[in-house]
Design an enzyme around this catalytic site. Structure first.
Site, PDB file in Angstrom:
ATOM      1  N   HIS A  97       0.801  -1.220   0.000  1.00 45.74           N
ATOM      2  CA  HIS A  97       0.000   0.000   0.000  1.00 45.74           C
ATOM      3  C   HIS A  97       0.840   1.279   0.000  1.00 45.74           C
ATOM      4  O   HIS A  97       0.316   2.377  -0.153  1.00 45.74           O
ATOM      5  CB  HIS A  97      -0.984  -0.015   1.191  1.00 45.74           C
ATOM      6  CG  HIS A  97      -2.287   0.632   0.888  1.00 45.74           C
ATOM      7  ND1 HIS A  97      -3.405   0.454   1.664  1.00 45.74           N
ATOM      8  CD2 HIS A  97      -2.654   1.471  -0.123  1.00 45.74           C
ATOM      9  CE1 HIS A  97      -4.416   1.158   1.153  1.00 45.74           C
ATOM     10  NE2 HIS A  97      -3.980   1.786   0.067  1.00 45.74           N
ATOM     11  N   ASP A 112      -9.737  -0.371   4.094  1.00 43.15           N
ATOM     12  CA  ASP A 112      -8.575  -0.944   4.772  1.00 43.15           C
ATOM     13  C   ASP A 112      -8.946  -1.393   6.187  1.00 43.15           C
ATOM     14  O   ASP A 112      -9.767  -0.750   6.852  1.00 43.15           O
ATOM     15  CB  ASP A 112      -7.500   0.154   4.869  1.00 43.15           C
ATOM     16  CG  ASP A 112      -6.077  -0.385   4.903  1.00 43.15           C
ATOM     17  OD1 ASP A 112      -5.860  -1.416   5.562  1.00 43.15           O
ATOM     18  OD2 ASP A 112      -5.194   0.245   4.310  1.00 43.15           O
ATOM     19  N   HIS A 139      -6.650  -1.195   8.261  1.00 46.07           N
ATOM     20  CA  HIS A 139      -5.706  -0.308   8.947  1.00 46.07           C
ATOM     21  C   HIS A 139      -5.910   1.124   8.449  1.00 46.07           C
ATOM     22  O   HIS A 139      -6.414   1.319   7.341  1.00 46.07           O
ATOM     23  CB  HIS A 139      -4.271  -0.744   8.635  1.00 46.07           C
ATOM     24  CG  HIS A 139      -4.041  -2.217   8.771  1.00 46.07           C
ATOM     25  ND1 HIS A 139      -4.146  -3.081   7.701  1.00 46.07           N
ATOM     26  CD2 HIS A 139      -3.760  -2.972   9.856  1.00 46.07           C
ATOM     27  CE1 HIS A 139      -3.929  -4.319   8.113  1.00 46.07           C
ATOM     28  NE2 HIS A 139      -3.701  -4.287   9.426  1.00 46.07           N
ATOM     29  N   HIS A 190       4.207   0.998   4.233  1.00 50.90           N
ATOM     30  CA  HIS A 190       2.807   0.750   3.861  1.00 50.90           C
ATOM     31  C   HIS A 190       1.819   1.133   4.971  1.00 50.90           C
ATOM     32  O   HIS A 190       0.628   1.232   4.710  1.00 50.90           O
ATOM     33  CB  HIS A 190       2.581  -0.698   3.375  1.00 50.90           C
ATOM     34  CG  HIS A 190       2.497  -1.727   4.458  1.00 50.90           C
ATOM     35  ND1 HIS A 190       1.875  -2.946   4.277  1.00 50.90           N
ATOM     36  CD2 HIS A 190       2.969  -1.729   5.724  1.00 50.90           C
ATOM     37  CE1 HIS A 190       1.966  -3.656   5.387  1.00 50.90           C
ATOM     38  NE2 HIS A 190       2.625  -2.957   6.270  1.00 50.90           N
ATOM     39  N   ASP A 200      -7.295  -1.603  -0.256  1.00 51.76           N
ATOM     40  CA  ASP A 200      -6.388  -2.562   0.384  1.00 51.76           C
ATOM     41  C   ASP A 200      -7.220  -3.830   0.614  1.00 51.76           C
ATOM     42  O   ASP A 200      -8.231  -3.790   1.331  1.00 51.76           O
ATOM     43  CB  ASP A 200      -5.894  -1.975   1.709  1.00 51.76           C
ATOM     44  CG  ASP A 200      -4.884  -2.857   2.431  1.00 51.76           C
ATOM     45  OD1 ASP A 200      -4.905  -4.084   2.221  1.00 51.76           O
ATOM     46  OD2 ASP A 200      -4.101  -2.314   3.227  1.00 51.76           O
ATOM     47  N   ASP A 258      -6.868  -6.216   2.428  1.00 54.61           N
ATOM     48  CA  ASP A 258      -7.025  -6.670   3.822  1.00 54.61           C
ATOM     49  C   ASP A 258      -8.206  -5.986   4.518  1.00 54.61           C
ATOM     50  O   ASP A 258      -8.558  -6.341   5.650  1.00 54.61           O
ATOM     51  CB  ASP A 258      -5.707  -6.554   4.618  1.00 54.61           C
ATOM     52  CG  ASP A 258      -5.287  -5.140   4.963  1.00 54.61           C
ATOM     53  OD1 ASP A 258      -6.136  -4.267   5.161  1.00 54.61           O
ATOM     54  OD2 ASP A 258      -4.047  -4.926   5.066  1.00 54.61           O
ATOM     55  N   GLU A 314      -1.850  -4.878  -1.823  1.00 57.27           N
ATOM     56  CA  GLU A 314      -1.601  -5.847  -0.744  1.00 57.27           C
ATOM     57  C   GLU A 314      -2.029  -7.278  -1.080  1.00 57.27           C
ATOM     58  O   GLU A 314      -2.148  -8.109  -0.176  1.00 57.27           O
ATOM     59  CB  GLU A 314      -2.239  -5.384   0.583  1.00 57.27           C
ATOM     60  CG  GLU A 314      -1.670  -4.065   1.130  1.00 57.27           C
ATOM     61  CD  GLU A 314      -0.290  -4.185   1.784  1.00 57.27           C
ATOM     62  OE1 GLU A 314       0.102  -5.315   2.151  1.00 57.27           O
ATOM     63  OE2 GLU A 314       0.408  -3.148   1.900  1.00 57.27           O
TER      64      GLU A 314
HETATM   65  N1  ARG Z   1      -0.365  -0.343  11.489  1.00 54.92           N
HETATM   66  C1  ARG Z   1       0.617  -1.327  11.134  1.00 54.92           C
HETATM   67  C2  ARG Z   1       1.935  -0.638  10.770  1.00 54.92           C
HETATM   68  O1  ARG Z   1       2.033   0.550  10.757  1.00 54.92           O
HETATM   69  C3  ARG Z   1       0.137  -2.179   9.982  1.00 54.92           C
HETATM   70  C4  ARG Z   1      -0.053  -1.440   8.696  1.00 54.92           C
HETATM   71  C5  ARG Z   1      -0.585  -2.326   7.615  1.00 54.92           C
HETATM   72  N2  ARG Z   1      -0.758  -1.591   6.402  1.00 54.92           N
HETATM   73  C6  ARG Z   1      -1.182  -2.131   5.246  1.00 54.92           C
HETATM   74  N3  ARG Z   1      -1.230  -1.325   4.191  1.00 54.92           N
HETATM   75  N4  ARG Z   1      -1.510  -3.388   5.136  1.00 54.92           N
HETATM   76  O2  ARG Z   1       2.896  -1.299  10.498  1.00 54.92           O
HETATM   77 MN    MN Z   2      -3.365  -0.369   3.708  1.00 55.16          MN
HETATM   78 MN    MN Z   3      -4.305  -2.833   5.494  1.00 54.86          MN
END
Ligand code: ARG
Ligand code: MN
Ligand code: MN
Ligand code: MN
Length: 318
Positions: free
Chosen positions: A102, A125, A127, A142, A232, A234, A277
């Site tokens: 991402h 997302d 996140h 990411h 994303d 996820d 992702e």
């Molecule tokens: N918040 C966590 C980090 O900063 C996970 C981030 C996941 N991001 C994603 N694009 N899948 O590492």
């Molecule tokens: Mn993401």
């Molecule tokens: Mn994510």
């Protein structure tokens, strides 16, 4: 109508090998055939690959975040992507960016924003990806592109990103699907008043209610704005999208994942999308029939990515 496609064969924004394979797998799985069957032309810009990228020597200054993980590679890739998405947008084509992790979204969105001055972003997302290098628990880029686009990571502070200018205001983005937000991210989101719909909200209002509220928020000033989706995978539940590196239980269902796209298509304002992702090393090969018995192949999550693109292009089968 033409789709401009660019792949970002890059994994440097996170720790697991595999995401860099996604653009190739999504193409060989049948994306282009699906696009043709939906009566779109396409212009494929190929994949941005780290081994083909020219990494510039750092200027003789100490950056605030001088030791940022993989900064030079990520910065160079994103500069190239920024130029490509703005070229695609300039031609009036629908722009699809196939990640990669991402971390490519700061490049894709800043490029689109150059052409669509009043672009709005729906960020789907688990996140919120709004960590700064100071708050990030992982140091992985990411988890930071939202913070970067907002300017919470100051321009000029990350090596490789001298070309980058933060370009989003708080009212330009809505985040949907949240359920794994770091403590300090939560504080930042609240402090800046970012519009978020967590999975709790998706259950509370239903996905239809969430989309209505999203469009209402974007239309606060009474005018329409072009819409970009940063998807994303996820954000979608791991029972549906297992092939991704940072899974979180309790995500969007298959139908909800497509509903979002159908609703954005029906606004007539949809101009571009990232699908990121997807990690083809993490789930199993499948085959699905699409439309008139066209086969789509690849891992379950690769097939899902192709289907998301189909919905984004107005397919109403899904
Ligand atoms: N918040 C966590 C980090 O900063 C996970 C981030 C996941 N991001 C994603 N694009 N899948 O590492
Ligand atoms: Mn993401
Ligand atoms: Mn994510
Ligand atoms: Mn976490």
């Amino acid at each position: 109508n033409t789709v401009g496609i660019v792949g970002v064969s890059v994994k440097e924004g996170q720790n697991l090998p595999g995401v860099e394979l996604a653009p190739e797998k999504i193409r060989s799985g049948g994306l282009l055939e699906v696009i043709k069957s939906l009566n779109w032309d396409y212009s494929d810009k190929g994949d941005i690959k780290t081994e083909n990228i020219q990494i510039q020597e750092r200027p003789s200054k100490i950056y605030k975040f001088n030791d940022f993980k993989n900064a030079d590679v990520i910065g160079a890739v994103n500069e190239k992507l920024h130029n490509t998405t703005s070229e695609i947008a300039e031609l009036g084509q629908f722009c699809i960016t196939l990640g990669g992790d991402h971390g490519c979204a700061s490049g894709s969105i800043s490029g689109l924003k150059k052409v669509y001055k009043d672009l709005k972003v729906i960020w789907i997302d688990a996140h919120s990806d709004c960590n700064t290098p100071e708050t990030s628990p992982s140091g992985n880029y990411h988890g930071m592109p939202v913070a970067h686009l907002f300017g919470w990571i100051p321009d000029g502070s990350v090596p490789g990103f001298d070309w980058f200018k933060s370009c989003l205001q708080k009212e330009d983005i809505v985040i949907i699907g949240l359920r794994d937000v770091d403590k300090e991210e939560k504080t930042l989101l609240a402090k800046h008043g970012i519009k978020c719909f967590s999975m709790h909200d998706v259950v509370k209002y239903g996905i239809a209610g969430v989309m209505e509220k999203t469009f209402e928020y974007f239309r606060k000033d009474g005018v329409d704005h072009p819409i970009h989706i940063s998807y994303d995978v996820d954000g979608i539940d791991p029972t549906v999208a297992y092939g991704t590196g940072t899974k979180a239980r309790g995500g969007l269902l298959y139908r909800e994942a497509h509903y979002i796209l159908r609703e954005v298509v029906s606004t007539g304002l949809f101009v571009s999308m990232d699908v990121v992702e997807v990690n083809p090393l993490l789930d199993k090969e499948k085959e699905y029939f699409h439309g008139d018995n066209k086969l789509i192949k690849g891992t379950e999550t690769v097939c899902l990515a192709i289907e998301l693109c189909a919905s984004a292009l107005g397919d109403t089968l899904l």
